[in-house]
Design an enzyme around this catalytic site. Structure first.
Site, short mmCIF file in Angstrom:
data_model
loop_
_atom_site.label_atom_id
_atom_site.label_comp_id
_atom_site.label_asym_id
_atom_site.label_seq_id
_atom_site.Cartn_x
_atom_site.Cartn_y
_atom_site.Cartn_z
N ARG A 12 0.84 -1.21 0.00
CA ARG A 12 0.00 0.00 0.00
C ARG A 12 0.87 1.25 0.00
NH1 ARG A 12 -0.68 4.76 2.48
NH2 ARG A 12 -0.24 3.76 4.49
N ASP A 13 1.61 1.46 1.07
CA ASP A 13 2.38 2.69 1.22
C ASP A 13 3.51 2.77 0.20
OD1 ASP A 13 3.18 5.07 2.27
OD2 ASP A 13 3.77 4.31 4.21
N HIS A 203 5.92 4.09 13.00
CA HIS A 203 6.08 4.06 11.54
C HIS A 203 7.13 5.11 11.18
CE1 HIS A 203 4.35 3.92 7.31
NE2 HIS A 203 4.97 5.09 7.29
N HIS A 205 10.23 6.71 8.48
CA HIS A 205 10.82 6.85 7.15
C HIS A 205 12.31 7.09 7.31
CE1 HIS A 205 7.18 7.48 4.37
NE2 HIS A 205 6.73 7.03 5.53
N CYS A 236 6.98 10.34 0.45
CA CYS A 236 5.89 11.29 0.64
C CYS A 236 6.05 12.43 -0.37
CB CYS A 236 5.89 11.86 2.06
SG CYS A 236 4.60 13.11 2.35
N ASN A 245 9.98 4.50 3.22
CA ASN A 245 9.85 3.96 4.56
C ASN A 245 11.13 3.23 4.97
OD1 ASN A 245 6.64 4.00 5.13
ND2 ASN A 245 7.02 3.57 2.98
#
Length: 316
Positions: A12-13, A203, A205, A236, A245
């Site tokens: 997803r990310d 979470h 990055h 992002c 990430n």
């Protein structure tokens, strides 16, 4: 050592910002391969508008075709009530709701003020009820690339408002890689004091190269749940030049080498990670898949045996 639990978010990310569509068959096969690696959760897709994220337009089909391994939770991101309804129809184990703790980032990313996001997500929580677990991800919790510092008190306030709604978990996100280990330690302490009964996930990055250092700070502070992205995919759009990430296999390798139990079969995961460049069509940031585990040794150069004999003789 305390058992750790990893959530894989690459599908997803990571995939959502890839420029070329990845075939549905490939996504399903990748989820199935990751399901056998020992993850606690896999974030499979997002039930958002296909116009907003064309890469994930096959969310319903992917969720309908994956093989669900015992002990693995299959979570999906949902942006609104319609997305939540689709996720429930797809039998998602967990719905991941997202809003930012930065007003500017929320306006840029979600096209509405934070108060409007909270109202919309409150409606989702009430609609879902006990049909699935709810996790809330709070973006930019360690800083915003447009506003700068985000007050920890603001992050904790939003976390408390969602906790009061009865959500199962909170994910505290360093969305653009602005966190540093001392900051992480302070946040982790505050979170555990107030929300010890919730599933707390961090979470990170690796935008500024501090991703694994922040993982270590979180784990040393008592956090047992972490997001990671295969190969370090992701990023992002509001952090120009940002890398993705933290890399799942790099983080798991580090923690495994330190003696932590992540539940993940690292050798099996590395086999999957090495397929990723072919899937996305480019190199990925992950390091351990390229270099191998530290315990994997290499043969000595051919002349070393002769040098051993020579110097052994000289010593005698």
């Amino acid at each position: 050592m305390t058992r750790l639990y990893f959530n894989e978010v690459a599908l997803r990310d990571g995939f959502q910002i890839e420029p070329n569509f990845i075939a549905t068959d490939t996504k399903v096969a990748l989820v199935d391969a990751l399901s056998d690696c020992g993850y606690a959760k896999i974030e499979v897709t997002s039930f958002t508008s296909p116009k907003a994220i064309p890469m994930l337009r096959d969310a319903d089909e992917v969720m309908g075709r994956i093989r669900r391994a015992p002990g693995v939770e299959y979570t999906v991101l949902v942006p609104n009530l319609r997305g939540a309804e689709r996720a429930l129809e797809a039998r998602a184990d967990e719905l991941n709701l997202v809003m930012s703790t930065s007003e500017t980032h929320n306006l840029a990313n979600l096209r509405m003020p934070m108060a409007h996001s909270f109202a919309a997500l409150t409606e989702v929580v009430r609609r879902v009820g006990n049909q699935a677990a709810i996790n809330v991800s709070l973006s930019c919790a360690f800083g915003c690339p447009m506003e700068g510092d985000v007050p920890p008190a603001s992050v904790l306030n939003w976390a408390a408002r969602f906790a009061d709604l009865g959500v199962r978990g909170l994910t505290i996100c360093d969305t653009t890689g602005m966190a540093h280990p001392a900051q992480v330690s302070r946040m982790v302490d505050a979170l555990q004091q107030r929300f010890a009964k919730l599933q707390l996930t961090l979470h990170f990055h690796n935008t500024r190269g501090m991703g694994l250092a922040n993982v270590l700070a979180a784990v040393q502070g008592g956090i047992t749940r972490l997001d990671g992205s295969l190969g370090g995919l992701g990023g992002c759009p509001y952090a120009p030049g940002a890398s993705g990430n933290i890399c799942s296999e790099d983080a798991i390798h580090m923690l495994d080498a330190m003696g932590h139990d992540t539940g993940v079969n690292l050798d099996q995961l590395l086999d999957v990670a090495r397929q990723l460049p072919n899937i996305v069509g480019h190199d990925v940031p992950g390091q351990v898949a390229k270099a191998g585990r530290t315990r994997v040794l290499h043969p000595a150069p051919v002349d070393v045996a002769g040098l051993r004999e020579r110097f052994a003789g000289a010593a005698g």
